[in-house]
Design a protein around this motif. Structure first.
Motif, PDB file in Angstrom:
ATOM      1  N   LYS A 113      16.365  12.176   6.021  1.00 59.06           N
ATOM      2  CA  LYS A 113      16.425  10.462   6.022  1.00 59.06           C
ATOM      3  C   LYS A 113      17.287  10.119   4.477  1.00 59.06           C
ATOM      4  O   LYS A 113      16.830   8.972   4.026  1.00 59.06           O
ATOM      5  N   ASN A 114      18.543  10.938   4.569  1.00 55.42           N
ATOM      6  CA  ASN A 114      19.423  10.127   3.651  1.00 55.42           C
ATOM      7  C   ASN A 114      18.921  10.134   2.209  1.00 55.42           C
ATOM      8  O   ASN A 114      20.031  10.064   1.100  1.00 55.42           O
ATOM      9  N   VAL A 115      17.836  11.023   2.012  1.00 48.56           N
ATOM     10  CA  VAL A 115      17.586  11.706   0.723  1.00 48.56           C
ATOM     11  C   VAL A 115      18.013  13.157   0.465  1.00 48.56           C
ATOM     12  O   VAL A 115      16.679  13.805   1.428  1.00 48.56           O
ATOM     13  N   ARG A 116      18.496  13.753  -0.649  1.00 47.28           N
ATOM     14  CA  ARG A 116      17.901  14.835  -1.102  1.00 47.28           C
ATOM     15  C   ARG A 116      16.776  15.729  -0.995  1.00 47.28           C
ATOM     16  O   ARG A 116      16.072  15.682  -2.159  1.00 47.28           O
ATOM     17  N   ASP A 117      17.026  16.649  -0.155  1.00 45.23           N
ATOM     18  CA  ASP A 117      15.661  17.742  -0.679  1.00 45.23           C
ATOM     19  C   ASP A 117      16.111  18.517  -1.838  1.00 45.23           C
ATOM     20  O   ASP A 117      16.435  18.946  -1.937  1.00 45.23           O
ATOM     21  N   TRP A 118      14.911  18.541  -2.657  1.00 47.32           N
ATOM     22  CA  TRP A 118      14.349  19.569  -3.229  1.00 47.32           C
ATOM     23  C   TRP A 118      14.604  21.159  -3.138  1.00 47.32           C
ATOM     24  O   TRP A 118      13.681  21.604  -3.531  1.00 47.32           O
ATOM     25  N   LYS A 119      15.533  21.427  -2.302  1.00 46.88           N
ATOM     26  CA  LYS A 119      14.773  23.181  -1.597  1.00 46.88           C
ATOM     27  C   LYS A 119      16.429  23.887  -1.292  1.00 46.88           C
ATOM     28  O   LYS A 119      17.423  22.943  -1.333  1.00 46.88           O
ATOM     29  N   GLU A 120      15.778  25.444  -0.557  1.00 45.11           N
ATOM     30  CA  GLU A 120      17.083  25.879  -0.375  1.00 45.11           C
ATOM     31  C   GLU A 120      16.809  26.460   0.977  1.00 45.11           C
ATOM     32  O   GLU A 120      15.132  27.153   0.586  1.00 45.11           O
ATOM     33  N   VAL A 121      18.056  26.449   1.333  1.00 41.44           N
ATOM     34  CA  VAL A 121      16.874  27.495   3.374  1.00 41.44           C
ATOM     35  C   VAL A 121      17.588  28.548   3.128  1.00 41.44           C
ATOM     36  O   VAL A 121      19.230  27.939   3.244  1.00 41.44           O
ATOM     37  N   PHE A 122      17.309  29.292   4.315  1.00 33.96           N
ATOM     38  CA  PHE A 122      17.809  29.943   5.357  1.00 33.96           C
ATOM     39  C   PHE A 122      17.751  30.062   6.857  1.00 33.96           C
ATOM     40  O   PHE A 122      16.290  30.839   6.790  1.00 33.96           O
ATOM     41  N   ASP A 123      17.699  30.050   7.974  1.00 34.53           N
ATOM     42  CA  ASP A 123      18.053  29.644   9.286  1.00 34.53           C
ATOM     43  C   ASP A 123      18.139  31.442   9.799  1.00 34.53           C
ATOM     44  O   ASP A 123      19.493  30.998   9.692  1.00 34.53           O
ATOM     45  N   PHE A 124      17.366  31.451  10.904  1.00 34.95           N
ATOM     46  CA  PHE A 124      18.551  32.586  11.690  1.00 34.95           C
ATOM     47  C   PHE A 124      17.484  31.937  13.426  1.00 34.95           C
ATOM     48  O   PHE A 124      16.409  31.600  12.856  1.00 34.95           O
ATOM     49  N   VAL A 125      17.439  32.313  14.603  1.00 38.08           N
ATOM     50  CA  VAL A 125      17.243  31.359  15.512  1.00 38.08           C
ATOM     51  C   VAL A 125      16.753  33.140  16.489  1.00 38.08           C
ATOM     52  O   VAL A 125      16.918  34.636  15.773  1.00 38.08           O
ATOM     53  N   VAL A 126      15.728  32.846  17.215  1.00 34.43           N
ATOM     54  CA  VAL A 126      14.818  33.981  17.146  1.00 34.43           C
ATOM     55  C   VAL A 126      15.656  34.421  18.315  1.00 34.43           C
ATOM     56  O   VAL A 126      15.639  35.875  18.573  1.00 34.43           O
ATOM     57  N   GLU A 127      16.483  34.592  19.811  1.00 34.61           N
ATOM     58  CA  GLU A 127      17.017  34.711  20.878  1.00 34.61           C
ATOM     59  C   GLU A 127      18.782  34.878  20.210  1.00 34.61           C
ATOM     60  O   GLU A 127      18.878  33.818  19.745  1.00 34.61           O
ATOM     61  N   ASN A 128      18.905  35.697  19.838  1.00 31.74           N
ATOM     62  CA  ASN A 128      20.391  35.975  19.542  1.00 31.74           C
ATOM     63  C   ASN A 128      21.330  36.505  19.789  1.00 31.74           C
ATOM     64  O   ASN A 128      20.731  37.756  20.488  1.00 31.74           O
ATOM     65  N   PRO A 129      22.233  35.785  20.420  1.00 35.91           N
ATOM     66  CA  PRO A 129      22.936  34.173  20.891  1.00 35.91           C
ATOM     67  C   PRO A 129      21.453  33.380  20.846  1.00 35.91           C
ATOM     68  O   PRO A 129      21.298  33.890  22.327  1.00 35.91           O
ATOM     69  N   THR A 130      21.960  32.276  20.974  1.00 40.87           N
ATOM     70  CA  THR A 130      21.378  31.185  21.072  1.00 40.87           C
ATOM     71  C   THR A 130      21.620  30.710  21.671  1.00 40.87           C
ATOM     72  O   THR A 130      23.010  29.995  21.207  1.00 40.87           O
ATOM     73  N   LEU A 131      21.566  29.629  23.119  1.00 38.71           N
ATOM     74  CA  LEU A 131      22.667  29.023  23.977  1.00 38.71           C
ATOM     75  C   LEU A 131      22.341  27.601  23.448  1.00 38.71           C
ATOM     76  O   LEU A 131      20.927  26.919  23.577  1.00 38.71           O
ATOM     77  N   LEU A 132      23.322  26.456  23.420  1.00 38.70           N
ATOM     78  CA  LEU A 132      22.689  25.144  22.790  1.00 38.70           C
ATOM     79  C   LEU A 132      24.689  24.284  23.598  1.00 38.70           C
ATOM     80  O   LEU A 132      25.745  25.032  23.440  1.00 38.70           O
ATOM     81  N   PRO A 133      23.657  22.984  24.294  1.00 35.92           N
ATOM     82  CA  PRO A 133      25.935  22.562  24.613  1.00 35.92           C
ATOM     83  C   PRO A 133      26.831  22.082  22.864  1.00 35.92           C
ATOM     84  O   PRO A 133      25.870  21.908  21.559  1.00 35.92           O
ATOM     85  N   ALA A 134      27.564  21.963  22.609  1.00 35.88           N
ATOM     86  CA  ALA A 134      28.735  22.635  22.432  1.00 35.88           C
ATOM     87  C   ALA A 134      28.718  21.307  21.393  1.00 35.88           C
ATOM     88  O   ALA A 134      29.488  20.662  20.574  1.00 35.88           O
ATOM     89  N   SER A 135      28.413  19.908  22.234  1.00 39.90           N
ATOM     90  CA  SER A 135      29.134  18.681  22.046  1.00 39.90           C
ATOM     91  C   SER A 135      27.303  17.509  22.245  1.00 39.90           C
ATOM     92  O   SER A 135      26.947  17.931  23.049  1.00 39.90           O
ATOM     93  N   HIS A 136      27.601  16.671  21.616  1.00 38.74           N
ATOM     94  CA  HIS A 136      26.177  15.611  22.089  1.00 38.74           C
ATOM     95  C   HIS A 136      26.786  14.611  22.755  1.00 38.74           C
ATOM     96  O   HIS A 136      26.062  14.007  23.396  1.00 38.74           O
ATOM     97  N   GLU A 137      27.557  14.861  23.339  1.00 36.09           N
ATOM     98  CA  GLU A 137      28.376  13.619  24.382  1.00 36.09           C
ATOM     99  C   GLU A 137      27.564  13.782  25.777  1.00 36.09           C
ATOM    100  O   GLU A 137      27.474  15.199  26.116  1.00 36.09           O
TER     101      GLU A 137
END
Length: 354
Positions: A113-137
């Protein structure tokens, strides 16, 4: 405040209170009945368990589970690997930074919500690779592959992450089946939505915070996916907004328990019988905190809408169908650049005059 970046400062009304209410009454559910059977055939134990799950989803949107079947050694490995990774020098962590082309990896400037979080993260997907739409259009059908990027250190990092993800994925399917039963559906009713899943896991690190009265580890938000399975350490800090009165309630850590919450997708599938609830994480000046949430999400091509079995003339569908992949891609893109659309929420798909 010296050199503290003001982008961390929460608006006054959203800053944490100095006193907290511990959630002794967030339901604690024993899953041992599902460990003794591969199927969820009707029995008094299973019927009781399903009733507990349904009650927790309706009244809280959150609950904790014990005797869940995930080996403690599996959890210990990922917690140890997570600590070793986050305590590396920042320049080492940034070798696997996420960016606009790949939203997976390390990140330390996330905003809620436009305020910076006091944290660090590391993300990974369960199915590697994972397919997603390339665009929001809406009319752009191009897909992209999300591929995990793994750090060189610690040595067993990837192995620990993948082993843990397999264990939590099995638990997530069991929980979704119990939730389906609690809605009066067949146990496997929701399973097919998770073929080619877009589920991902996040390692969270919350460093010591000298402005814990002004900032939050994670600002208030709801989870946009189907189900979240969270492992938090003994430091705690997760707060849930109690549906009954809007109070922020701290979820007390229970050894070897997992915290479960329903996300926006289950809210839509259930046609508002179950509600995705706001939650946040308090920052601490006393102890650093680590946590590991698993976000169980359907495939990119799933159209999310109220289930036909749960709608009728008396209770018409409260949401229009939306494509989960486009929804998720819009969210991911908005982390890096201002789009010509508002950050998408499920209320944008609510039907009027209900």
């Amino acid at each position: 405040m010296g050199n503290i970046d003001e982008s961390f400062f929460q608006e006054t009304e959203h800053r944490p209170k100095q006193s907290t209410i511990e959630a002794e009454n967030i339901p604690l559910i024993d899953l041992s009945p599902i460990l003794t059977s591969d199927s969820l055939n009707s029995s008094s134990e299973i019927t009781n368990l399903v009733a507990q799950i349904g009650d927790a989803c309706q009244k809280w949107g959150f609950f904790q589970v014990i005797n869940h079947g995930v080996p403690s050694t599996c959890r210990e490995k990922i917690e140890r690997a997570s600590k070793e990774f986050f305590l590396l020098p920042t320049e080492e962590k940034r070798k696997v930074s996420r960016d606009e082309d790949n939203p997976l990896g390390f990140y330390d400037t996330e905003h809620t919500k436009n305020v910076r979080d006091w944290k660090e993260v590391f993300d990974f997907v369960v199915e590697n690779p994972t397919l997603l739409p390339a665009s929001h259009e809406p009319h752009d059908m191009e897909l992209m592959e999300l591929k995990n990027q793994w750090p060189n250190f610690p040595n067993n990092f990837r192995e620990a992450c993948e082993e843990y993800a397999q264990g939590i994925e099995k638990l997530s399917y069991k929980l979704v089946e119990l939730i389906a039963l609690s809605l009066g559906l067949s146990s496997k009713r929701l399973n097919s939505y998770f073929k080619d899943q877009t589920s991902f896991m996040r390692l969270n690190y919350y460093p010591l915070c000298p402005i814990h009265d002004l900032a939050l580890g994670v600002g208030r938000h709801k989870d946009s996916g189907a189900l979240t399975v969270l492992a938090q350490d003994d430091v705690g800090g997760l707060e849930v907004k109690r549906k009954a009165d809007g109070e922020w309630i701290q979820v007390k850590p229970i050894p070897d328990a997992y915290i479960i919450n329903v996300g926006d997708i289950i809210q839509v599938w259930s046609n508002d019988r179950y509600e995705s609830v706001e939650h946040r994480v308090i920052a601490s000046s006393m102890k650093e905190r680590f946590s590991v949430p698993f976000f169980f999400n359907p495939s990119h091509y799933v159209m999310v809408e109220p289930l036909e079995e749960l709608t009728n003339e008396e209770s018409p569908a409260k949401y229009r169908a939306y494509n989960w992949g486009k929804f998720l891609t819009t969210r991911n893109l908005s982390n890096f650049k201002k789009l010509n659309v508002e950050n998408v929420q499920i209320y944008h798909f609510r039907n009027g005059d209900l």
